[in-house]
Design an enzyme around this catalytic site. Structure first.
Site, mmCIF file in Angstrom:
data_model
loop_
_atom_site.group_PDB
_atom_site.id
_atom_site.type_symbol
_atom_site.label_atom_id
_atom_site.label_comp_id
_atom_site.label_asym_id
_atom_site.label_seq_id
_atom_site.Cartn_x
_atom_site.Cartn_y
_atom_site.Cartn_z
ATOM 1 N N GLU A 1 -14.242 -57.424 -13.448
ATOM 2 C CA GLU A 1 -12.985 -57.069 -12.797
ATOM 3 C C GLU A 1 -13.009 -55.615 -12.331
ATOM 4 O OE1 GLU A 1 -9.774 -60.115 -14.832
ATOM 5 O OE2 GLU A 1 -9.920 -58.076 -15.610
ATOM 6 N N ASP B 1 -8.317 -56.826 -11.618
ATOM 7 C CA ASP B 1 -7.624 -58.040 -12.051
ATOM 8 C C ASP B 1 -6.588 -58.458 -11.011
ATOM 9 O OD1 ASP B 1 -6.710 -60.038 -14.139
ATOM 10 O OD2 ASP B 1 -4.893 -58.858 -13.934
#
Length: 232
Positions: A124, A52
Site C-alpha cells: 500500500e 490504502d
C-alpha cells in the site's frame, strides 16, 4: 551494487516505473522498526495511509466499470476480497517487494520480511508513493496489471480454504484458534520454500511446506485437518 540496491532495481523493473524521487521510494520501502532508538527515520506509515485510499478508489472504480448493475452490498463484498492485506501481500511477493524492504535487524530476525501484514502494508505504501511520483494513471496501471488475477478469481466458485475449515473445527470444540509459525525458510530469494507449523491446544503440531508463507499455512492446516477428522 549491493544486494538491496539490486532488489530495488529489480522491483522497479517489475512494476515498470523508475522513481524520479528516490527519497520517496526509500521512504516507501522503510519499515517503522528502522526508526527504533535515537535516530529519527522517515518510514512508510503515512504513505501506507495514502496508498490504502488510492487502492480502494481504483478497486471501486474497476468494479463499477465491470458491473453496472451490481448493488452496493455486492460491490462492498467484492471490494473486501480485493483490498485486504493478504491480497496486497500476494502482489508484494509477485513484485519482489520483500527483498527491497529496509528493516531493523530485530524485525528481520523474527520474519517480518515474509509477514503478510508487513508486505501488505508496504505494498500500500508503494502504491501511495507511485501515486505521488507519477500520478493516478501510473497507480491505476500498476493496479490493473497486478490485481488482474484477483479479478479473474473474484467470482470463481470456491469452498472454504483449509485455514478457515481448521479455525471452525477448533471453534466447534471450544478450543483457542490455531496458531501458525514459520519454522524454516530455505532456497534462493527468487524461489523460497517456507515450512510452517500449526498448533492447536491439546493436539500435536503439524507442519507443511509452501512457496509462500500463506501457501505453507494452508498446507499445514490441511495436514492437521486430515489427521483429525478430514476436511469439512
Amino acid at each position: 551494487m549491493n544486494r538491496r540496491a539490486a532488489a530495488i532495481a529489480e522491483l522497479e523493473a517489475r512494476i515498470g516505473h523508475v522513481f524520479h524521487d528516490r527519497e520517496l521510494l526509500e521512504r516507501a520501502l522503510t519499515h517503522a522498526s528502522v526508526g527504533e532508538g535515537a535516530t529519527k527515520v522517515r518510514h512508510y506509515e503515512r504513505l501506507e495511509f495514502l496508498g490504502d485510499r488510492v487502492l480502494n478508489l481504483l478497486a471501486a472504480e474497476r468494479l463499477m466499470s465491470l458491473d453496472g448493475e451490481a448493488r452496493e452490498g455486492e460491490l462492498s463484498r467484492r471490494l473486501a476480497n480485493l483490498v485486504n492485506f493478504h491480497a496486497c501481500a500476494d502482489v508484494a511477493r509477485d513484485i519482489g517487494l520483500g527483498e527491497a524492504l529496509r528493516l531493523s535487524a530485530s524485525a528481520t530476525k523474527i520474519g517480518a520480511r515474509e509477514s503478510d501484514g508487513v508486505l501488505g502494508d508496504a505494498c500500500e505504501a508503494l502504491i501511495g508513493a507511485l501515486y505521488i511520483d507519477a500520478g493516478l494513471d501510473a497507480a491505476r496501471a500498476f493496479f490493473l496489471h497486478f490485481w488482474a488475477k484477483a479479478f479473474a478469481d473474484l467470482d470463481a466458485p470456491r469452498g472454504k480454504d483449509p485455514k478457515t475449515q481448521l479455525q471452525e473445527w477448533a471453534q466447534g470444540r471450544g478450543l483457542p484458534l490455531p496458531t501458525y509459525e514459520v519454522v524454516a525458510r530455505e532456497g534462493p530469494d527468487h524461489a523460497p520454500s517456507f515450512t510452517v507449523q500449526v498448533t492447536i491446544e491439546g493436539y500435536d503440531p503439524e507442519a507443511a511446506q509452501g512457496r509462500s508463507k500463506q501457501e505453507a499455512e494452508k498446507a499445514a492446516a490441511l495436514v492437521m485437518l486430515l489427521k483429525r477428522e478430514g476436511p469439512q
